[in-house]
Design an enzyme around this catalytic site. Structure first.
Site, PDB file in Angstrom:
ATOM      1  N   TYR A 166      -2.000  -0.296  10.645  1.00 29.13           N
ATOM      2  CA  TYR A 166      -1.945  -0.704   9.228  1.00 29.13           C
ATOM      3  C   TYR A 166      -0.661  -0.168   8.593  1.00 29.13           C
ATOM      4  O   TYR A 166       0.039  -0.883   7.869  1.00 29.13           O
ATOM      5  CB  TYR A 166      -3.183  -0.158   8.525  1.00 29.13           C
ATOM      6  CG  TYR A 166      -3.355  -0.536   7.073  1.00 29.13           C
ATOM      7  CD1 TYR A 166      -3.746  -1.816   6.699  1.00 29.13           C
ATOM      8  CD2 TYR A 166      -3.173   0.415   6.058  1.00 29.13           C
ATOM      9  CE1 TYR A 166      -3.941  -2.152   5.358  1.00 29.13           C
ATOM     10  CE2 TYR A 166      -3.367   0.091   4.724  1.00 29.13           C
ATOM     11  CZ  TYR A 166      -3.752  -1.195   4.369  1.00 29.13           C
ATOM     12  OH  TYR A 166      -3.948  -1.515   3.041  1.00 29.13           O
ATOM     13  N   SER A 169       0.873  -1.190   0.000  1.00 26.39           N
ATOM     14  CA  SER A 169       0.000   0.000   0.000  1.00 26.39           C
ATOM     15  C   SER A 169       0.900   1.228   0.000  1.00 26.39           C
ATOM     16  O   SER A 169       2.066   1.146   0.412  1.00 26.39           O
ATOM     17  CB  SER A 169      -0.857  -0.011   1.278  1.00 26.39           C
ATOM     18  OG  SER A 169      -1.511   1.227   1.451  1.00 26.39           O
TER      19      SER A 169
HETATM   20  N1  LIG Z   1      -8.612  -1.189  -1.076  1.00 27.37           N
HETATM   21  C1  LIG Z   1      -7.615  -0.328  -1.056  1.00 27.37           C
HETATM   22  O1  LIG Z   1      -7.800   0.892  -1.186  1.00 27.37           O
HETATM   23  C2  LIG Z   1      -6.208  -0.812  -0.874  1.00 27.37           C
HETATM   24  C3  LIG Z   1      -5.168   0.117  -1.039  1.00 27.37           C
HETATM   25  C4  LIG Z   1      -3.859  -0.311  -0.874  1.00 27.37           C
HETATM   26  C5  LIG Z   1      -3.596  -1.619  -0.560  1.00 27.37           C
HETATM   27  N2  LIG Z   1      -4.624  -2.502  -0.394  1.00 27.37           N
HETATM   28  C6  LIG Z   1      -4.284  -3.875  -0.045  1.00 27.37           C
HETATM   29  O2  LIG Z   1      -4.755  -4.742  -1.060  1.00 27.37           O
HETATM   30  C7  LIG Z   1      -5.061  -6.006  -0.492  1.00 27.37           C
HETATM   31  C8  LIG Z   1      -6.469  -6.418  -0.905  1.00 27.37           C
HETATM   32  O3  LIG Z   1      -7.367  -5.420  -0.445  1.00 27.37           O
HETATM   33  P1  LIG Z   1      -8.885  -5.329  -0.940  1.00 27.37           P
HETATM   34  O4  LIG Z   1      -9.236  -3.898  -0.869  1.00 27.37           O
HETATM   35  O5  LIG Z   1      -9.073  -6.085  -2.193  1.00 27.37           O
HETATM   36  O6  LIG Z   1      -9.607  -6.085   0.291  1.00 27.37           O
HETATM   37  P2  LIG Z   1     -11.043  -6.775   0.418  1.00 27.37           P
HETATM   38  O7  LIG Z   1     -11.938  -6.227  -0.609  1.00 27.37           O
HETATM   39  O8  LIG Z   1     -11.440  -6.676   1.846  1.00 27.37           O
HETATM   40  O9  LIG Z   1     -10.712  -8.323   0.079  1.00 27.37           O
HETATM   41  C9  LIG Z   1      -9.852  -9.007   0.962  1.00 27.37           C
HETATM   42  C10 LIG Z   1      -9.667 -10.441   0.512  1.00 27.37           C
HETATM   43  O10 LIG Z   1      -8.847 -11.087   1.488  1.00 27.37           O
HETATM   44  C11 LIG Z   1      -9.564 -12.170   2.097  1.00 27.37           C
HETATM   45  N3  LIG Z   1      -9.212 -12.203   3.505  1.00 27.37           N
HETATM   46  C12 LIG Z   1      -9.456 -11.273   4.450  1.00 27.37           C
HETATM   47  N4  LIG Z   1      -9.000 -11.666   5.630  1.00 27.37           N
HETATM   48  C13 LIG Z   1      -8.444 -12.899   5.425  1.00 27.37           C
HETATM   49  C14 LIG Z   1      -7.797 -13.837   6.261  1.00 27.37           C
HETATM   50  N5  LIG Z   1      -7.611 -13.618   7.578  1.00 27.37           N
HETATM   51  N6  LIG Z   1      -7.350 -14.998   5.713  1.00 27.37           N
HETATM   52  C15 LIG Z   1      -7.530 -15.246   4.391  1.00 27.37           C
HETATM   53  N7  LIG Z   1      -8.113 -14.393   3.560  1.00 27.37           N
HETATM   54  C16 LIG Z   1      -8.575 -13.233   4.068  1.00 27.37           C
HETATM   55  C17 LIG Z   1     -11.036 -11.870   1.834  1.00 27.37           C
HETATM   56  O11 LIG Z   1     -11.864 -13.036   1.789  1.00 27.37           O
HETATM   57  P3  LIG Z   1     -12.542 -13.678   3.115  1.00 27.37           P
HETATM   58  O12 LIG Z   1     -13.157 -12.548   3.880  1.00 27.37           O
HETATM   59  O13 LIG Z   1     -13.524 -14.670   2.581  1.00 27.37           O
HETATM   60  O14 LIG Z   1     -11.435 -14.343   3.866  1.00 27.37           O
HETATM   61  C18 LIG Z   1     -10.957 -11.242   0.453  1.00 27.37           C
HETATM   62  O15 LIG Z   1     -10.808 -12.250  -0.537  1.00 27.37           O
HETATM   63  C19 LIG Z   1      -4.855  -5.861   1.012  1.00 27.37           C
HETATM   64  O16 LIG Z   1      -3.581  -6.341   1.359  1.00 27.37           O
HETATM   65  C20 LIG Z   1      -4.934  -4.372   1.231  1.00 27.37           C
HETATM   66  O17 LIG Z   1      -4.218  -3.963   2.369  1.00 27.37           O
HETATM   67  C21 LIG Z   1      -5.928  -2.131  -0.561  1.00 27.37           C
END
Ligand SMILES: NC(=O)c1ccc[n+]([C@@H]2O[C@H](COP(=O)([O-])OP(=O)(O)OC[C@H]3O[C@@H](n4cnc5c(N)ncnc54)[C@H](OP(=O)(O)O)[C@@H]3O)[C@@H](O)[C@H]2O)c1
Length: 249
Positions: free
Chosen positions: A151, A138
């Site tokens: 975070y 991130s």
């Molecule tokens: N969204 C943003 O703006 C943003 C920006 C920068 C970086 N990121 C990073 O990008 C990555 C993905 O983010 P996202 O926004 O796509 O998140 P998201 O929409 O919340 O999706 C998260 C995914 O991870 C799984 N997950 C969550 N907790 C888990 C656990 N304990 N064990 C296994 N799987 C788990 C979820 O499925 P289940 O709930 O079924 O387990 C889901 O498939 C993260 O590392 C986040 O920090 C996101």
């Protein structure tokens, strides 16, 4: 990208960025093992595909999760070429309200789990003399923003892991890189905005509009864009230890 199907494991593959990574890899013909806690969501993503796929329901923070998931892939397919460490989460709070649980949960999913999954795949990648490890970090891994200390600390930590592992593993043909997106249009972002609205007593749409207005392109990134930037590292043999910022135009 290579025409030979690669054997890939994607964590957090059921929605948001991870789902897009899995879909793009499947579309390109690769063999994809998908992990998340909710198996039914993963089944929906692979339904109707002719690729080799594995559904591995797993909480990445559980003891043995990494060893079990990697050995599952290696047993099924004889090795693992690409590991994409995407599962992550975070909750916002001012420092004085950041409980030990918030801190520990953030470190567990954003830092310890990537370390354990990376560690578990190193022996098989070393034996093959090839590997690609890509972490979805991130901008919070490189910059400081208020109210997200747990975070931010975890994401800074995972970039340290990427840089050290890259230095150590290059001689084995293994690259380790991170992409560092700004805000992406995913369920995680919407949950964060809902929490911010609740915390401040403001309207959700107002909180969202204020955030969008301060983003470089005045828009959220799409999961598709972030997935494509991450997957691009598969085809970059001489690039390692990067923490690539993705902020949009
Ligand atoms: N969204 C943003 O703006 C943003 C920006 C920068 C970086 N990121 C990073 O990008 C990555 C993905 O983010 P996202 O926004 O796509 O998140 P998201 O929409 O919340 O999706 C998260 C995914 O991870 C799984 N997950 C969550 N907790 C888990 C656990 N304990 N064990 C296994 N799987 C788990 C979820 O499925 P289940 O709930 O079924 O387990 C889901 O498939 C993260 O590392 C986040 O920090 C996101």
């Amino acid at each position: 990208m290579s025409n030979t199907p690669l054997r890939v494991l994607v964590t957090g593959a059921s929605r948001g960025i991870g789902e897009q990574i899995a879909v793009q890899l499947l579309d390109a013909g690769h063999s994809v093992a998908l992990t998340a806690r909710t198996a039914s969501d993963l089944e929906t993503i692979v339904a109707g595909r002719s690729n080799k796929t594995l559904i591995i329901p797993a909480d990445v923070t559980a003891p043995q999760s990494a060893e079990d998931a990697i050995s599952n892939v290696v047993s099924a397919w004889g090795g693992i070429d690409v590991l994409i460490l995407n599962a992550g989460d975070g909750s916002a709070a001012p420092i004085e309200n950041t409980t030990n649980k918030i801190w520990e949960d953030s470190i567990a999913i954003n830092l310890t789990a990537p370390f354990q999954y990376l560690r578990a795949c190193v022996p098989t990648m070393k034996a093959a003399g090839f590997g690609r490890v890509i972490v979805i970090a991130s901008t919070a891994g490189l910059e400081g923003e208020a109210n997200v200390s747990a975070y931010t600390a975890a994401k800074h930590g995972v970039i340290g892991l990427v840089r050290s592992a890259a230095a150590e593993l290059a001689k084995h043909g293994i690259t380790v890189n991170a992409v560092c997106p700004s805000y992406v249009d995913t369920p995680l972002t919407m949950r964060s905005l809902e929490a911010a609205a609740k915390r401040t007593g403001k309207n959700f749409e107002d909180v969202k509009a204020a955030l969008v207005a301060k983003l470089p392109g005045a828009r959220f990134l799409t999961p598709h864009e972030v997935a494509a930037a991450a997957i691009a590292y598969i085809a970059k043999p001489n690039v390692t230890g990067q923490a690539e910022i993705i902020k949009g135009e």
